[in-house]
Design a protein around this motif. Structure first.
Motif, PDB file in Angstrom:
ATOM      1  N   ASN A 111       0.828  -1.207   0.000  1.00  0.00           N
ATOM      2  CA  ASN A 111       0.000   0.000   0.000  1.00  0.00           C
ATOM      3  C   ASN A 111       0.859   1.253   0.000  1.00  0.00           C
ATOM      4  O   ASN A 111       0.620   2.201  -0.768  1.00  0.00           O
ATOM      5  CB  ASN A 111      -0.917  -0.012   1.227  1.00  0.00           C
ATOM      6  CG  ASN A 111      -1.910   1.136   1.218  1.00  0.00           C
ATOM      7  OD1 ASN A 111      -2.173   1.743   0.188  1.00  0.00           O
ATOM      8  ND2 ASN A 111      -2.463   1.439   2.375  1.00  0.00           N
ATOM      9  N   ASN A 112       1.888   1.263   0.856  1.00  0.00           N
ATOM     10  CA  ASN A 112       2.783   2.422   0.908  1.00  0.00           C
ATOM     11  C   ASN A 112       3.602   2.549  -0.364  1.00  0.00           C
ATOM     12  O   ASN A 112       3.906   3.661  -0.807  1.00  0.00           O
ATOM     13  CB  ASN A 112       3.711   2.310   2.122  1.00  0.00           C
ATOM     14  CG  ASN A 112       2.973   2.508   3.431  1.00  0.00           C
ATOM     15  OD1 ASN A 112       2.078   3.347   3.526  1.00  0.00           O
ATOM     16  ND2 ASN A 112       3.331   1.738   4.444  1.00  0.00           N
ATOM     17  N   PHE A 113       3.974   1.417  -0.962  1.00  0.00           N
ATOM     18  CA  PHE A 113       4.758   1.439  -2.199  1.00  0.00           C
ATOM     19  C   PHE A 113       3.956   2.075  -3.330  1.00  0.00           C
ATOM     20  O   PHE A 113       4.443   2.961  -4.042  1.00  0.00           O
ATOM     21  CB  PHE A 113       5.174   0.018  -2.572  1.00  0.00           C
ATOM     22  CG  PHE A 113       5.953  -0.073  -3.856  1.00  0.00           C
ATOM     23  CD1 PHE A 113       7.304   0.214  -3.884  1.00  0.00           C
ATOM     24  CD2 PHE A 113       5.325  -0.448  -5.037  1.00  0.00           C
ATOM     25  CE1 PHE A 113       8.026   0.134  -5.071  1.00  0.00           C
ATOM     26  CE2 PHE A 113       6.032  -0.536  -6.221  1.00  0.00           C
ATOM     27  CZ  PHE A 113       7.386  -0.235  -6.236  1.00  0.00           C
ATOM     28  N   ILE A 114       2.701   1.623  -3.489  1.00  0.00           N
ATOM     29  CA  ILE A 114       1.840   2.187  -4.536  1.00  0.00           C
ATOM     30  C   ILE A 114       1.548   3.661  -4.244  1.00  0.00           C
ATOM     31  O   ILE A 114       1.537   4.496  -5.145  1.00  0.00           O
ATOM     32  CB  ILE A 114       0.540   1.378  -4.647  1.00  0.00           C
ATOM     33  CG1 ILE A 114       0.845  -0.065  -5.080  1.00  0.00           C
ATOM     34  CG2 ILE A 114      -0.433   2.033  -5.630  1.00  0.00           C
ATOM     35  CD1 ILE A 114      -0.359  -0.973  -5.098  1.00  0.00           C
ATOM     36  N   SER A 115       1.327   3.981  -2.962  1.00  0.00           N
ATOM     37  CA  SER A 115       1.065   5.374  -2.585  1.00  0.00           C
ATOM     38  C   SER A 115       2.255   6.263  -2.908  1.00  0.00           C
ATOM     39  O   SER A 115       2.084   7.419  -3.314  1.00  0.00           O
ATOM     40  CB  SER A 115       0.745   5.459  -1.082  1.00  0.00           C
ATOM     41  OG  SER A 115      -0.406   4.702  -0.769  1.00  0.00           O
ATOM     42  N   GLY A 116       3.470   5.722  -2.744  1.00  0.00           N
ATOM     43  CA  GLY A 116       4.665   6.493  -3.070  1.00  0.00           C
ATOM     44  C   GLY A 116       4.723   6.857  -4.539  1.00  0.00           C
ATOM     45  O   GLY A 116       5.060   7.988  -4.908  1.00  0.00           O
ATOM     46  N   TRP A 117       4.379   5.897  -5.410  1.00  0.00           N
ATOM     47  CA  TRP A 117       4.370   6.190  -6.852  1.00  0.00           C
ATOM     48  C   TRP A 117       3.275   7.180  -7.208  1.00  0.00           C
ATOM     49  O   TRP A 117       3.441   8.005  -8.117  1.00  0.00           O
ATOM     50  CB  TRP A 117       4.203   4.899  -7.642  1.00  0.00           C
ATOM     51  CG  TRP A 117       5.467   4.126  -7.744  1.00  0.00           C
ATOM     52  CD1 TRP A 117       5.845   3.042  -7.010  1.00  0.00           C
ATOM     53  CD2 TRP A 117       6.572   4.410  -8.619  1.00  0.00           C
ATOM     54  NE1 TRP A 117       7.095   2.619  -7.372  1.00  0.00           N
ATOM     55  CE2 TRP A 117       7.572   3.438  -8.365  1.00  0.00           C
ATOM     56  CE3 TRP A 117       6.810   5.377  -9.589  1.00  0.00           C
ATOM     57  CZ2 TRP A 117       8.783   3.421  -9.040  1.00  0.00           C
ATOM     58  CZ3 TRP A 117       8.017   5.357 -10.269  1.00  0.00           C
ATOM     59  CH2 TRP A 117       8.991   4.393  -9.998  1.00  0.00           C
TER      60      TRP A 117
END
Length: 285
Positions: A111-117
């Motif tokens: 979730n945080n990875f996708i949010s970062g992008w």
């Protein structure tokens, strides 16, 4: 001697789908990975320097670095499999099983990875922005794949999960521009010349070099208070941090206090009048 070394390097460790895997091929893997890591860093540094020389936006530079890094890692990974004679079709089943297990066990990380992008691509928050998150204020220094690094106004660094910046309310003081409105509120004694107070406050505000002419500052007679006549001046400045506004407000207060003293304008203070009905009776023992 060379024959022994050659025989050792060509010794077959295992066979995968009738393709022998020798010691030389195994030893070539760390050399290849080390060279690839050095070459990727060299490319990233070269690209970054060129973009910085062109005064490119820091967010664009970071996005370019991410795309190059992930693409290069994918190429190195595929090449390593090819060097090990491991077919991608055979690896697909294993990678699928790992992905399923990883997905269930690391939902927050994904979730945080996708949010970062999303943050990097959509740019609701950029490097250098001044944020206010749950009462905490600070400047964005770096947007990573898992978290965003924010330097608080007191110098402390915060690592905020990227998903938190998308799911919660975030105040971005510098999203579109660096215009910040400030106010200075003051109460003067009853009986003071209201027009004179307005003039002095306006002149003290305009005298500050950081106050913008457009939009122009304005003074308002806000209220008849319990102990004072309440006036408030509104002004705009260009600032990327909260401290800039506090500094300008402080300078304006110093100037107002100085001009009020010179023109005998009294700044009010809390007071109470006590009225006693009747006569006081004093008993003497």
């Amino acid at each position: 001697m060379l024959d022994y070394v050659n025989a050792f390097l060509n010794y077959t460790l295992l066979t995968f789908n009738d393709d022998p895997l020798t010691i030389s091929e195994v030893l070539a893997i760390p050399v290849w990975i080390g060279f690839s890591y050095w070459f990727i860093r060299l490319i990233l540094k070269s690209v970054s320097n060129r973009l910085i020389a062109r005064e490119t936006d820091p967010n664009t530079i970071q996005l370019t670095q991410r795309v190059i890094f992930i693409s290069a890692i994918a190429v190195v990974f595929m090449t390593t499999l090819s060097m090990l004679n491991v077919p991608i079709a055979a690896f697909a089943f294993l990678s699928g099983a790992i992905a399923i297990g990883f997905g269930f066990g690391a939902q927050n990380i994904i979730n945080n990875f996708i949010s970062g992008w999303i943050l990097i691509g959509e740019k609701p928050i950029r490097i250098g922005d001044f944020l206010e998150v749950e009462g905490v204020k600070g400047v964005v220094e770096e947007i990573n794949t898992r978290s965003t690094r924010v330097r608080r106004t007191d110098g402390v660094h915060l690592l905020i999960p990227n998903s938190k910046l998308l799911e919660n309310t975030v105040v971005n003081w510098t999203l579109r521009d660096r215009l910040i409105r400030g106010t200075v509120r003051i109460g003067v004694q009853y009986g003071s010349d209201c027009e004179k107070v307005t003039h002095l406050m306006l002149e003290a505000t305009k005298a500050n070099e950081n106050v913008l002419e457009t939009p122009p500052p304005a003074v308002f007679f806000q209220d008849f208070g319990d102990n004072a006549l309440i006036f408030e001046v509104f002004f705009w400045i260009n600032s990327s941090v909260d401290g800039g506004l506090r500094g300008v407000s402080s300078e304006i207060r110093y100037h107002i206090d100085k001009t009020f003293k010179a023109d005998n304008i009294v700044i009010a203070y809390p007071q109470r009048d006590i009225h006693i009905d009747g006569a006081l009776k004093i008993e003497r023992g």
